[in-house]
Design an enzyme around this catalytic site. Structure first.
Site, PDB file in Angstrom:
ATOM      1  N   GLU A  71       0.935  -1.249  -0.129  1.00  0.00           N
ATOM      2  CA  GLU A  71       0.022  -0.056  -0.114  1.00  0.00           C
ATOM      3  C   GLU A  71       0.934   1.249   0.065  1.00  0.00           C
ATOM      4  O   GLU A  71       1.861   1.604   0.926  1.00  0.00           O
ATOM      5  CB  GLU A  71      -0.883  -0.182   1.089  1.00  0.00           C
ATOM      6  CG  GLU A  71      -1.749   1.210   1.322  1.00  0.00           C
ATOM      7  CD  GLU A  71      -2.875   1.253   2.198  1.00  0.00           C
ATOM      8  OE1 GLU A  71      -3.705   2.189   2.484  1.00  0.00           O
ATOM      9  OE2 GLU A  71      -3.220   0.334   2.650  1.00  0.00           O
ATOM     10  N   ASP A 123      10.214   6.944   0.556  1.00  0.00           N
ATOM     11  CA  ASP A 123       9.716   7.097  -0.755  1.00  0.00           C
ATOM     12  C   ASP A 123       9.290   5.795  -1.451  1.00  0.00           C
ATOM     13  O   ASP A 123      10.345   4.924  -1.700  1.00  0.00           O
ATOM     14  CB  ASP A 123      10.726   7.782  -1.653  1.00  0.00           C
ATOM     15  CG  ASP A 123      10.326   8.339  -3.047  1.00  0.00           C
ATOM     16  OD1 ASP A 123       9.202   7.795  -3.623  1.00  0.00           O
ATOM     17  OD2 ASP A 123      10.756   9.377  -3.571  1.00  0.00           O
ATOM     18  N   ASP A 146      -2.394  12.231  -2.726  1.00  0.00           N
ATOM     19  CA  ASP A 146      -2.342  13.724  -2.736  1.00  0.00           C
ATOM     20  C   ASP A 146      -2.884  14.234  -4.355  1.00  0.00           C
ATOM     21  O   ASP A 146      -2.138  13.827  -5.171  1.00  0.00           O
ATOM     22  CB  ASP A 146      -1.130  14.197  -2.433  1.00  0.00           C
ATOM     23  CG  ASP A 146      -1.070  15.642  -2.077  1.00  0.00           C
ATOM     24  OD1 ASP A 146      -1.965  16.609  -2.693  1.00  0.00           O
ATOM     25  OD2 ASP A 146      -0.367  16.213  -1.375  1.00  0.00           O
ATOM     26  N   LYS A 150      -3.821  22.128  -7.917  1.00  0.00           N
ATOM     27  CA  LYS A 150      -3.339  23.349  -8.790  1.00  0.00           C
ATOM     28  C   LYS A 150      -2.745  22.707 -10.048  1.00  0.00           C
ATOM     29  O   LYS A 150      -1.884  21.959  -9.879  1.00  0.00           O
ATOM     30  CB  LYS A 150      -2.521  24.069  -8.163  1.00  0.00           C
ATOM     31  CG  LYS A 150      -3.160  25.008  -6.885  1.00  0.00           C
ATOM     32  CD  LYS A 150      -2.274  25.633  -6.080  1.00  0.00           C
ATOM     33  CE  LYS A 150      -2.929  26.508  -4.758  1.00  0.00           C
ATOM     34  NZ  LYS A 150      -2.181  27.716  -4.364  1.00  0.00           N
ATOM     35  N   THR A 220     -13.634   5.266   5.085  1.00  0.00           N
ATOM     36  CA  THR A 220     -12.935   6.060   6.231  1.00  0.00           C
ATOM     37  C   THR A 220     -13.637   7.699   6.360  1.00  0.00           C
ATOM     38  O   THR A 220     -14.446   7.898   5.542  1.00  0.00           O
ATOM     39  CB  THR A 220     -11.476   6.439   5.663  1.00  0.00           C
ATOM     40  OG1 THR A 220     -11.587   7.160   4.446  1.00  0.00           O
ATOM     41  CG2 THR A 220     -10.838   5.166   5.452  1.00  0.00           C
ATOM     42  N   LYS A 221     -13.255   8.062   7.352  1.00  0.00           N
ATOM     43  CA  LYS A 221     -13.831   9.462   7.625  1.00  0.00           C
ATOM     44  C   LYS A 221     -13.364  10.419   6.509  1.00  0.00           C
ATOM     45  O   LYS A 221     -14.331  11.469   6.169  1.00  0.00           O
ATOM     46  CB  LYS A 221     -13.179   9.869   8.882  1.00  0.00           C
ATOM     47  CG  LYS A 221     -13.639   9.183  10.096  1.00  0.00           C
ATOM     48  CD  LYS A 221     -13.038   9.740  11.420  1.00  0.00           C
ATOM     49  CE  LYS A 221     -13.605   8.974  12.650  1.00  0.00           C
ATOM     50  NZ  LYS A 221     -12.971   9.661  13.929  1.00  0.00           N
ATOM     51  N   GLU A 223     -13.109   9.732   3.187  1.00  0.00           N
ATOM     52  CA  GLU A 223     -13.767   9.497   2.045  1.00  0.00           C
ATOM     53  C   GLU A 223     -15.327  10.029   2.288  1.00  0.00           C
ATOM     54  O   GLU A 223     -15.868  10.406   1.522  1.00  0.00           O
ATOM     55  CB  GLU A 223     -14.219   7.946   1.674  1.00  0.00           C
ATOM     56  CG  GLU A 223     -14.731   7.823   0.301  1.00  0.00           C
ATOM     57  CD  GLU A 223     -14.737   6.225   0.232  1.00  0.00           C
ATOM     58  OE1 GLU A 223     -15.439   5.916  -0.754  1.00  0.00           O
ATOM     59  OE2 GLU A 223     -13.947   5.469   0.785  1.00  0.00           O
TER      60      GLU A 223
END
Length: 241
Positions: A71, A123, A146, A150, A220-221, A223
């Site tokens: 994951e 990473d 993430d 922008k 999840t919270k 989502e």
């Protein structure tokens, strides 16, 4: 950006724009205690694995040979811990850069008595490039990466052609790459990039090509908040051909 479609093990990744900003955050007292107790047992640092100071050896870490799922970006660990608990026959690696999230996941793992979960700090791209052998993973999950919303930051998004080629090369044939996002344009980008990767096949059998939300993926919270704010969540599940 990554240059090779299937980098060899122990080779440094090409210069690229990172998909994360590493910000150190203070741990709560509970997180600090969990880190002190459990990180030496359950945690490893990606730079140490990449450099060879520590061996990348999941079979030794888990003490068995079992299907292995990676994951990428486990966040605060709510989904990761739940999925590990639901599949004790599968070994789970969670790679994350956010220390409070890793510490929180350590707490969840300890509370649930999980023995099939190991945490990696660093990473994920470096890990895949230098440590993970080709055709060795039984699944990769990337839930709500993430979005870098922008436009000028879109180059920082994780799911790009070179990354997808790398990730696909590390999957066993038939193993899934499962992604989910609540950002519509990122979902479109994920789908376009994965559709163009010859090692992957979209498993969706719906007319629009999107995978219905799997009932086994925990809500999840994060989502729930996205849905309450009017953002549709898209799932994409591809398999290595």
């Amino acid at each position: 950006m990554l240059e090779d479609r299937a980098p060899r093990n122990r080779t440094a990744p090409a210069r690229r724009v990172p998909s994360f900003v590493h910000q150190r955050s203070r741990l709560t007292d509970g997180q600090h205690a969990a880190w002190a107790r459990w990180w030496p047992v359950r945690g490893r640092d990606v730079p140490a694995l990449v450099s060879g100071r520590e061996p990348y050896d999941p079979q030794a870490w888990f003490g068995r040979r079992a299907p292995l799922v990676l994951e990428i970006g486990s966040g605060m660990g709510e989904t990761t811990a739940a999925l590990a608990a639901a599949a004790p026959e599968v070994d789970h690696l969670a790679v994350e850069v956010y220390e409070p999230g890793l510490a929180q996941l350590l707490m969840r793992a300890a509370e649930a008595g999980l023995t099939n979960l190991q945490l990696l700090r660093g990473d994920a791209v470096e890990l895949l490039c230098a440590c993970v052998p080709p055709d060795s993973l039984d699944g990769i999950r990337i839930f709500f990466p993430d979005p870098w919303p922008k436009r000028r930051h879109h180059k920082r998004r994780l799911v790009q052609p070179a990354f997808v080629a790398l990730a696909a090369s590390r999957l066993r044939p038939g193993a899934p790459l499962h992604m989910a996002t609540d950002w519509a344009d990122y979902a479109d980008q994920m789908r376009a990039v994965c559709d163009a990767e010859p090692l992957l096949r979209n498993t969706a059998d719906t007319p629009d090509g999107w995978t219905p939300r799997p009932g086994w993926r925990p809500m999840t919270k994060f989502e729930q908040r996205a849905r309450s704010e009017g953002r549709d969540v898209r799932d994409l599940i591809y398999v290595r051909v």
